[in-house]
Write an enzyme that holds these catalytic residues in place. Structure first.
Site, PDB file in Angstrom:
ATOM      1  N   GLY A  92       0.468  -1.078  -0.113  1.00  0.00           N
ATOM      2  CA  GLY A  92      -0.060   0.242  -0.012  1.00  0.00           C
ATOM      3  C   GLY A  92       0.759   0.742  -0.052  1.00  0.00           C
ATOM      4  N   GLN A 122       2.872   9.835   1.858  1.00  0.00           N
ATOM      5  CA  GLN A 122       4.542   9.618   1.673  1.00  0.00           C
ATOM      6  C   GLN A 122       5.146   9.931   1.109  1.00  0.00           C
ATOM      7  OE1 GLN A 122       2.113   5.388   2.468  1.00  0.00           O
ATOM      8  NE2 GLN A 122       3.922   4.970   3.855  1.00  0.00           N
ATOM      9  N   CYS A 165       6.028  -0.108   7.756  1.00  0.00           N
ATOM     10  CA  CYS A 165       5.499   1.068   7.313  1.00  0.00           C
ATOM     11  C   CYS A 165       6.621   1.379   6.081  1.00  0.00           C
ATOM     12  CB  CYS A 165       5.405   1.956   7.424  1.00  0.00           C
ATOM     13  SG  CYS A 165       4.540   3.187   7.149  1.00  0.00           S
ATOM     14  N   LEU A 166       6.619   1.860   4.442  1.00  0.00           N
ATOM     15  CA  LEU A 166       7.605   1.873   4.159  1.00  0.00           C
ATOM     16  C   LEU A 166       8.304   3.364   4.362  1.00  0.00           C
ATOM     17  CD1 LEU A 166       6.119   1.549   1.177  1.00  0.00           C
ATOM     18  CD2 LEU A 166       7.894  -0.004   2.092  1.00  0.00           C
ATOM     19  N   HIS A 196      -4.922   1.412   7.142  1.00  0.00           N
ATOM     20  CA  HIS A 196      -3.233   1.996   7.745  1.00  0.00           C
ATOM     21  C   HIS A 196      -2.820   3.334   6.942  1.00  0.00           C
ATOM     22  CE1 HIS A 196       1.505   1.202   7.525  1.00  0.00           C
ATOM     23  NE2 HIS A 196       1.317   1.955   6.417  1.00  0.00           N
ATOM     24  N   GLU A 197      -3.294   3.355   5.320  1.00  0.00           N
ATOM     25  CA  GLU A 197      -3.569   3.941   4.310  1.00  0.00           C
ATOM     26  C   GLU A 197      -4.119   5.792   4.933  1.00  0.00           C
ATOM     27  OE1 GLU A 197      -0.743   3.861   3.154  1.00  0.00           O
ATOM     28  OE2 GLU A 197      -0.736   2.033   3.147  1.00  0.00           O
ATOM     29  N   HIS A 231      -2.383   7.663   7.137  1.00  0.00           N
ATOM     30  CA  HIS A 231      -1.290   8.193   5.983  1.00  0.00           C
ATOM     31  C   HIS A 231      -2.104  10.081   5.984  1.00  0.00           C
ATOM     32  CE1 HIS A 231       2.593   6.172   6.868  1.00  0.00           C
ATOM     33  NE2 HIS A 231       1.409   4.711   5.639  1.00  0.00           N
TER      34      HIS A 231
HETATM   35  O1  GNR Z   1       3.854  -2.628   2.473  1.00  0.00           O
HETATM   36  C1  GNR Z   1       3.618  -2.245   3.866  1.00  0.00           C
HETATM   37  N1  GNR Z   1       3.152  -3.697   4.246  1.00  0.00           N
HETATM   38  C2  GNR Z   1       1.788  -3.171   5.286  1.00  0.00           C
HETATM   39  C3  GNR Z   1       2.180  -4.302   6.602  1.00  0.00           C
HETATM   40  C4  GNR Z   1       1.105  -4.661   7.562  1.00  0.00           C
HETATM   41  C5  GNR Z   1       0.472  -3.775   7.576  1.00  0.00           C
HETATM   42  C6  GNR Z   1       0.077  -2.407   7.093  1.00  0.00           C
HETATM   43  C7  GNR Z   1       1.035  -2.592   5.762  1.00  0.00           C
HETATM   44  S1  GNR Z   1       1.058  -0.987   4.920  1.00  0.00           S
HETATM   45  C8  GNR Z   1       2.688  -1.044   4.208  1.00  0.00           C
HETATM   46  C9  GNR Z   1       3.419  -0.449   2.662  1.00  0.00           C
HETATM   47  C10 GNR Z   1       2.868   1.129   3.936  1.00  0.00           C
HETATM   48  O2  GNR Z   1       3.756   1.957   4.035  1.00  0.00           O
HETATM   49  N2  GNR Z   1       1.918   1.705   3.612  1.00  0.00           N
HETATM   50  O3  GNR Z   1       1.714   3.215   3.774  1.00  0.00           O
HETATM   51 NI    NI Z   2       2.437   3.068   5.906  1.00  0.00          NI
END
Ligand code: GNR
Ligand code: NI
Length: 176
Positions: free
Chosen positions: A46, A51, A91-92, A133-134, A137
């Site tokens: 995601g 980001q 999270c990236l 999660h997104e 952000h």
């Molecule tokens: O790549 C991602 N893996 C992930 C694993 C578990 C819960 C959420 C994520 S999102 C993350 C990519 C990211 O940082 N998206 O904002």
């Molecule tokens: Ni993230």
């Protein structure tokens, strides 16, 4: 198409609240394509526009095994949420850190697609976690905000130090 630079915690720009998109035009479609390319290159499941320092309510996800099911959400809203689930997240924007977060187990999301058409989607499991999660952000929130103060402080110190080391001249790196 372009691979964009991903901001890292504790960069204050990650705290920016994204603005709603007024029209899904060519610029937004370009942003969606760049987000997808950046997400696949990372690799991640995601990515939110926040980001990559674009503060518009746009996110992409692909939780498929093959990485061949891209989904785009413009102006996403959660219209229904049920149950609780814990999952290990990463999270990236928070490299090399993973921890468990509690989120809604099942959600219904309403958004505009890449074509500008409204749609509603019911999600559970990893897809539900990833969308939440997104969407965090886009609100300037990170998964580390759910952790204890102590864990977050330790992590911030580590990543600040890492950023200094990466910014330092090669011959100076040894002192860290
Ligand atoms: O790549 C991602 N893996 C992930 C694993 C578990 C819960 C959420 C994520 S999102 C993350 C990519 C990211 O940082 N998206 O904002
Ligand atoms: Ni993230």
């Amino acid at each position: 198409m372009a691979i964009l630079n991903i901001l890292h915690y504790p960069d204050p720009r990650l705290r920016t609240k994204a603005q709603p998109v007024e029209r899904v035009d060519e610029g937004i479609r370009q942003l969606i394509d760049d987000l997808l390319e950046t997400m696949y290159a990372a690799p991640g499941i995601g990515l939110a526009a926040t980001q990559v320092d674009v503060h518009k309510r746009v996110l992409v996800v692909d939780v498929s095994e093959e990485g061949d099911e891209p989904m785009a959400f413009v102006n996403p809203e959660i219209v229904r949420a049920e149950g609780w689930e814990e999952m290990q997240e990463g999270c990236l924007s928070v490299p090399e850190y993973f921890d468990v977060v509690q989120r809604a187990e099942r959600i219904t999301v309403r958004a505009l697609g890449r074509d500008g058409e409204p749609f509603e989607l019911e999600a559970d499991g990893l897809l539900a976690v990833c969308i939440q999660h997104e969407m965090d952000h886009l609100a300037g929130k990170l998964f580390v905000d759910y952790l204890s103060e102590l864990k977050r402080k330790r992590l911030r110190k580590r990543l600040e130090k890492q950023a200094r080391v990466q910014g330092a001249a090669p011959e100076a790196r040894a002192i860290y």
